[in-house]
Every structure is written in structure tokens, then in C-alpha cells.
Design an enzyme around this catalytic site. Structure first.
Site, PDB file in Angstrom:
ATOM      1  CE  LYS A   1       5.287 107.852 -32.365  1.00  0.00           C
ATOM      2  NZ  LYS A   1       6.220 108.139 -30.713  1.00  0.00           N
TER       3      LYS A   1
ATOM      4  CE1 TYR B   1      11.897  86.168 -57.102  1.00  0.00           C
ATOM      5  CE2 TYR B   1      11.632  86.710 -55.784  1.00  0.00           C
ATOM      6  CZ  TYR B   1      11.849  86.759 -57.123  1.00  0.00           C
ATOM      7  OH  TYR B   1      10.780  87.431 -58.076  1.00  0.00           O
TER       8      TYR B   1
HETATM    9  C1  LIG Z   1       5.260 107.241 -30.031  1.00  0.00           C
HETATM   10  C2  LIG Z   1       5.837 108.731 -28.127  1.00  0.00           C
HETATM   11  C3  LIG Z   1       5.295 108.059 -27.815  1.00  0.00           C
HETATM   12  C4  LIG Z   1       3.847 107.029 -28.086  1.00  0.00           C
HETATM   13  O1  LIG Z   1       4.758 105.306 -27.121  1.00  0.00           O
HETATM   14  P1  LIG Z   1       3.634 104.409 -27.190  1.00  0.00           P
HETATM   15  O2  LIG Z   1       4.649 103.933 -26.512  1.00  0.00           O
HETATM   16  O3  LIG Z   1       2.998 104.137 -28.282  1.00  0.00           O
HETATM   17  O4  LIG Z   1       2.561 104.966 -25.721  1.00  0.00           O
HETATM   18  C5  LIG Z   1       4.769 108.936 -26.827  1.00  0.00           C
HETATM   19  N1  LIG Z   1       5.373 109.686 -26.208  1.00  0.00           N
HETATM   20  C6  LIG Z   1       6.170 110.260 -27.647  1.00  0.00           C
HETATM   21  C7  LIG Z   1       6.981 111.450 -27.260  1.00  0.00           C
HETATM   22  C8  LIG Z   1       6.763 110.051 -28.604  1.00  0.00           C
HETATM   23  O5  LIG Z   1       7.150 110.365 -29.340  1.00  0.00           O
END
Ligand SMILES: *Cc1c(COP(=O)(O)O)cnc(C)c1O
Length: 370
Positions: free
Chosen positions: A38, A264
Site C-alpha cells: 500500500k 528562515y
Molecule cells: C499496513 C498494514 C500491514 C503492514 O504492517 P507493517 O507493520 O508495516 O508490517 C499489515 N496489515 C494491515 C491490515 C495493514 O493495514
């Protein structure tokens, strides 16, 4: 001097992703493993990261949105995909027809999938809420949802391939409570006549430290990219190698006098004459402004402090007497084994987590792959 490299570069080592996944899969020992890609593969590029993870032994891919799943298909990736977070008005049909499993978190979604009228039977994975108070079927809805899913399955309108949940990683006790809750959901699902092949609960942290949560599949996100989900163990200690190096080149060098202000608000003024290197990366590129005054970068094999405010497009590094010239490579983060800062260092400097550092790298930064 620049070897034709982009000025702002997130260089991704795909063999690191493959090796990290292979290591985590071997350690988990589950029949299946899902690489979570994702958010554009946590900023690494979803399709290249997915291919590398599949090469490393993952046999599933996980995404949040249907669109992310469809983009994997458009990139020619045919591996099993699960998508679990949906627009309330989602049209599931294109995803079902692309063979994407739908994570179902509400009764409405269950009905929408059954009604999608897609060519080919939809496969769903029921997401149950076991303590995070986010996405997922509430315990109060489990009996009705499981009965309904079993009925729809018997009617040939969908297939329940999996049942899953997600842990808070808040404490061992909290995760144990979530695990108990998940087991209750599994029992109720079985009572309703469901036989999900894929029961899954663990993401990277639990895949590494909580064997009892592994079931049939582990979901590997951050670990696949070579970063640690833990505050008390580095990636290196876990045998993982960070896949992303964020780098640029010195755009200008200038000498300043004692008392000169930098960037800045002049939050930093030189106490003595020094030399500054200008680096064309800023918060628009995902370099957190909150790390101003704390961060360091690596130039010519040495670490140098960032001075003053990190701006939208640029930051300023105090290189002192070091032989630094325009065009020299600047590493913001990468594999700390090579002496540069890690994403974890930036997370500390900015008061956040390594996940946020890599996922927020901006669109001006070109991803390159090796
Ligand atoms: C993002 C996500 C993961 C991955 O988690 P990590 O800590 O990056 O391994 C697994 N399951 C779900 C449902 C997620 O949303």
C-alpha cells in the site's frame, strides 16, 4: 560527476526487499506470506516492490485501496491481491473481475460484493475488529455477518477465502487480548459453516515476535522494506537491510562569517566562520521540517549537521573544513551500516516513526532501482 543520476533520488535496492522478505518468510514459517505494498509500496514504488517481494517468497500482496490493487494488475502483476479499505460507495466489480480479494469490514460491503454482478465469483476476506477500534466487523455483528456470509457462499454468490484482523502492538497483554478475540471470531465463523483457508493476524512486528499470531499467513510491510517496527531493535539487529537511500547533490557551497544567520527565522547563527553546503531537498520532498536543528546528512563519507530551518525545497548543511564541493553526493538516509543516517534517525529527529519517513517522500524525488 553526477553519473547521470537524478538530482533528487530515492534509490531502491530491490534485492534488499527480496532478501528481507525471504528472511522474514523463513523465520515465520507460515504456508503463506503477504507483502504489503500500500501507499506506493511504502514510498518505494508499489509494482517494483511487489515483484521483488514475490521473488523473495511472498505469495500474496496487500493494499489498502481497490485502485492500488488494480494498479498492480495494470503493471502486469497477477499474484493474489487483497484490498481492505474502501470508499463507502465503492464499485467492487472491476476489482473482483481483476481477481482481487475484497477485505470486508461491514455488512454493507458484504452485500455490495455479493451484488456486484461481476463475471466470476468474488472472493472475500472478512476483517474482524479485535481491539484497534478502526476497520473491521464489530464483535456484536460477527454472528449475523458470518451467517450471512455462509448463506451467500452456499448460494454461490461469493467465497469466503479468509478471515483476518490487525494488532495494536500496544503491549503483549493487549495483543494477547486481541488474539483471544480473533480466536473467538474463528470459532463463530466455523459455527456458521465458514471454512476460511487464510486466517491472518500478524504484521511485521508480530510475525517476528509473536509466533502464536502467525496462523496461515503473515502480512509483511515495514520489514520487507528493511526497517524495524520496534523501538528496541534496529533493522540490522533483525537481519534486515533498508532498501531505500534518499540522496541528492550539493547545489552550492558558501563561506559565512561568524554571526551569519542560516535559513528562515535564523534559528541558527554561526558562532565562527564556516562553510555551508546547500542541498536541494526540502519538506515538499518529504524531509521533515520538524527535524530542523537536529538532523545530519552524509557527504563524502562523513556526517555533517543540518543548520537552521529545513525549507520547502532546500536545506543547509554545515560542512566546516571538510573538502566538500558542488556536485558531491549527499545521503540523507540509507543503510546505517554504511555510516549514513537511517530512516530511524530521521524519525527520531522529527518525532515520528520510520514508516512516515519513507512513505512521505514526495513526487519530485525520482525513484530509481537497482
Ligand atoms: C499496513 C498494514 C500491514 C503492514 O504492517 P507493517 O507493520 O508495516 O508490517 C499489515 N496489515 C494491515 C491490515 C495493514 O493495514
Amino acid at each position: 560527476m553526477n553519473d547521470g543520476r537524478p538530482l533528487r533520488e530515492a534509490a531502491v535496492d530491490l534485492s534488499a526487499i527480496a532478501e528481507n522478505v525471504a528472511r522474514l518468510v523463513r523465520a515465520a514459517g507460515t504456508p503463506h506470506a503477504m507483502a504489503v505494498v500500500k501507499a506506493d509500496g511504502y514510498g518505494h514504488g508499489a509494482a517494483p516492490a511487489a515483484r521483488a517481494a514475490l521473488e523473495g517468497g511472498a505469495d500474496w500482496l496487500g493494499v489498502a485501496d481497490l485502485a492500488e490493487g488494480l494498479a498492480l494488475r495494470e503493471a502486469g502483476i497477477g499474484a493474489p491481491v487483497l484490498a481492505w479499505l474502501h470508499d463507502p460507495d465503492a464499485d467492487f466489480r472491476p476489482a473482483i473481475e481483476a481477481g482481487i480479494d475484497i477485505g470486508v469490514s461491514t455488512l454493507d460491503q458484504l452485500e455490495a460484493v455479493a451484488d456486484a454482478d461481476a463475471a466470476g465469483p468474488p472472493a472475500v476476506q472478512l476483517k474482524v475488529e479485535t481491539g484497534l477500534s478502526r476497520n473491521g466487523l464489530s464483535p456484536a455483528d460477527w454472528p449475523a455477518a458470518f451467517e450471512r456470509a455462509a448463506l451467500l457462499e452456499r448460494a454461490g454468490l461469493l467465497r469466503v477465502r479468509g478471515i483476518f484482523s490487525h494488532l495494536s502492538n500496544a503491549s503483549p497483554e493487549d495483543d494477547a487480548a486481541a488474539l483471544d478475540s480473533f480466536r473467538t471470531a474463528l470459532t463463530l465463523a466455523a459455527d456458521a459453516g465458514l471454512e476460511p483457508q487464510l486466517r491472518h493476524l500478524a504484521s511485521t512486528a508480530a510475525a517476528i515476535r509473536r509466533p502464536e499470531t502467525r496462523f496461515d499467513l503473515v502480512r509483511l510491510g515495514i520489514g520487507a522494506y528493511g526497517l524495524s517496527p520496534f523501538g528496541d531493535a534496529s533493522a540490522g539487529e533483525l537481519g534486515l537491510r533498508p532498501a531505500m537511500t534518499l540522496r541528492s547533490r550539493v547545489a552550492a557551497v558558501r563561506e559565512i562569517d561568524a554571526g551569519a544567520g542560516v535559513s528562515y527565522d535564523y534559528t541558527w547563527r554561526a558562532e565562527a566562520p564556516t562553510r555551508l553546503a546547500l542541498v536541494p531537498l526540502g519538506y515538499a520532498d518529504g524531509v521533515p521540517r520538524a527535524a530542523s536543528g537536529r538532523a545530519e546528512v552524509q557527504i563524502g563519507g562523513r556526517r555533517h549537521p543540518v543548520r537552521g530551518r529545513i525549507a520547502m525545497d532546500q536545506l543547509v548543511v554545515d560542512v566546516g573544513e571538510s573538502a566538500v564541493s558542488v556536485g558531491d553526493q549527499v545521503v540523507l538516509f540509507g543503510d546505517p551500516a554504511s555510516g549514513c543516517p537511517g530512516a530511524d534517525d530521521w524519525a527520531d529527529w522529527a518525532g515520528t516513526i520510520n514508516y512516515e519517513i519513507v512513505t512521505r517522500i514526495g513526487p519530485r524525488v525520482q525513484r530509481t532501482y537497482s
